[in-house]
Design a protein around this motif. Structure first.
Motif, PDB file in Angstrom:
ATOM      1  N   SER A 146       3.315   5.343   2.133  1.00 33.22           N
ATOM      2  CA  SER A 146       2.631   5.440   0.847  1.00 33.22           C
ATOM      3  C   SER A 146       3.569   4.934  -0.249  1.00 33.22           C
ATOM      4  O   SER A 146       4.743   5.301  -0.290  1.00 33.22           O
ATOM      5  CB  SER A 146       2.238   6.887   0.572  1.00 33.22           C
ATOM      6  OG  SER A 146       1.652   7.000  -0.702  1.00 33.22           O
TER       7      SER A 146
ATOM      8  N   ASN B 209      -1.699   5.095  -5.756  1.00 32.58           N
ATOM      9  CA  ASN B 209      -1.052   5.038  -4.443  1.00 32.58           C
ATOM     10  C   ASN B 209      -1.759   4.028  -3.556  1.00 32.58           C
ATOM     11  O   ASN B 209      -2.974   3.914  -3.594  1.00 32.58           O
ATOM     12  CB  ASN B 209      -1.115   6.403  -3.745  1.00 32.58           C
ATOM     13  CG  ASN B 209      -0.197   7.397  -4.374  1.00 32.58           C
ATOM     14  OD1 ASN B 209       0.865   7.048  -4.854  1.00 32.58           O
ATOM     15  ND2 ASN B 209      -0.597   8.644  -4.366  1.00 32.58           N
TER      16      ASN B 209
ATOM     17  N   ILE C  98      -1.458   2.676   0.688  1.00 36.36           N
ATOM     18  CA  ILE C  98      -0.857   2.890   2.005  1.00 36.36           C
ATOM     19  C   ILE C  98      -0.676   1.511   2.632  1.00 36.36           C
ATOM     20  O   ILE C  98      -1.614   0.727   2.692  1.00 36.36           O
ATOM     21  CB  ILE C  98      -1.752   3.747   2.919  1.00 36.36           C
ATOM     22  CG1 ILE C  98      -2.097   5.075   2.267  1.00 36.36           C
ATOM     23  CG2 ILE C  98      -1.105   3.928   4.285  1.00 36.36           C
ATOM     24  CD1 ILE C  98      -1.004   6.092   2.271  1.00 36.36           C
TER      25      ILE C  98
END
Length: 92
Positions: A57, A4, A6
């Motif tokens: 995200s 992931n 951001i």
């Protein structure tokens, strides 16, 4: 393996499910050449301090994350790249 990140994007994409966002970004980044990615990743102008950026995200596979790691330095912005990809896709 997936990871992931951001990013901060200008366009609110709350109506776009996270899986769809990730799929759009993954497909586009696998399709684009390195030169095209660098062109899209150019930093946004800082002259607009009132810019309303939204944290988002994005889950991406390892091969795509590796390509993004090449964008280190002050000339490139992964957030701007993702924002432009989602905007160009007409989904944000």
């Amino acid at each position: 393996m997936r990871g992931n990140i951001i990013v901060r994007i200008e366009h609110d994409c709350q109506d776009l499910p996270p899986e769809r966002r990730s799929d759009l970004v993954t497909r586009r980044l696998r399709f684009l050449s390195d030169a095209e990615i660098l062109d899209l990743a150019s930093r946004r102008e800082r002259q607009y301090p009132g810019r309303n950026l939204h944290p988002v995200s994005i889950t991406l596979p390892a091969d795509v994350l590796e390509r993004l790691q090449r964008l280190q330095g002050s000339r490139w912005s992964v957030s701007a790249l993702i924002d432009r990809i989602l905007t160009d896709s007409g989904k944000a």
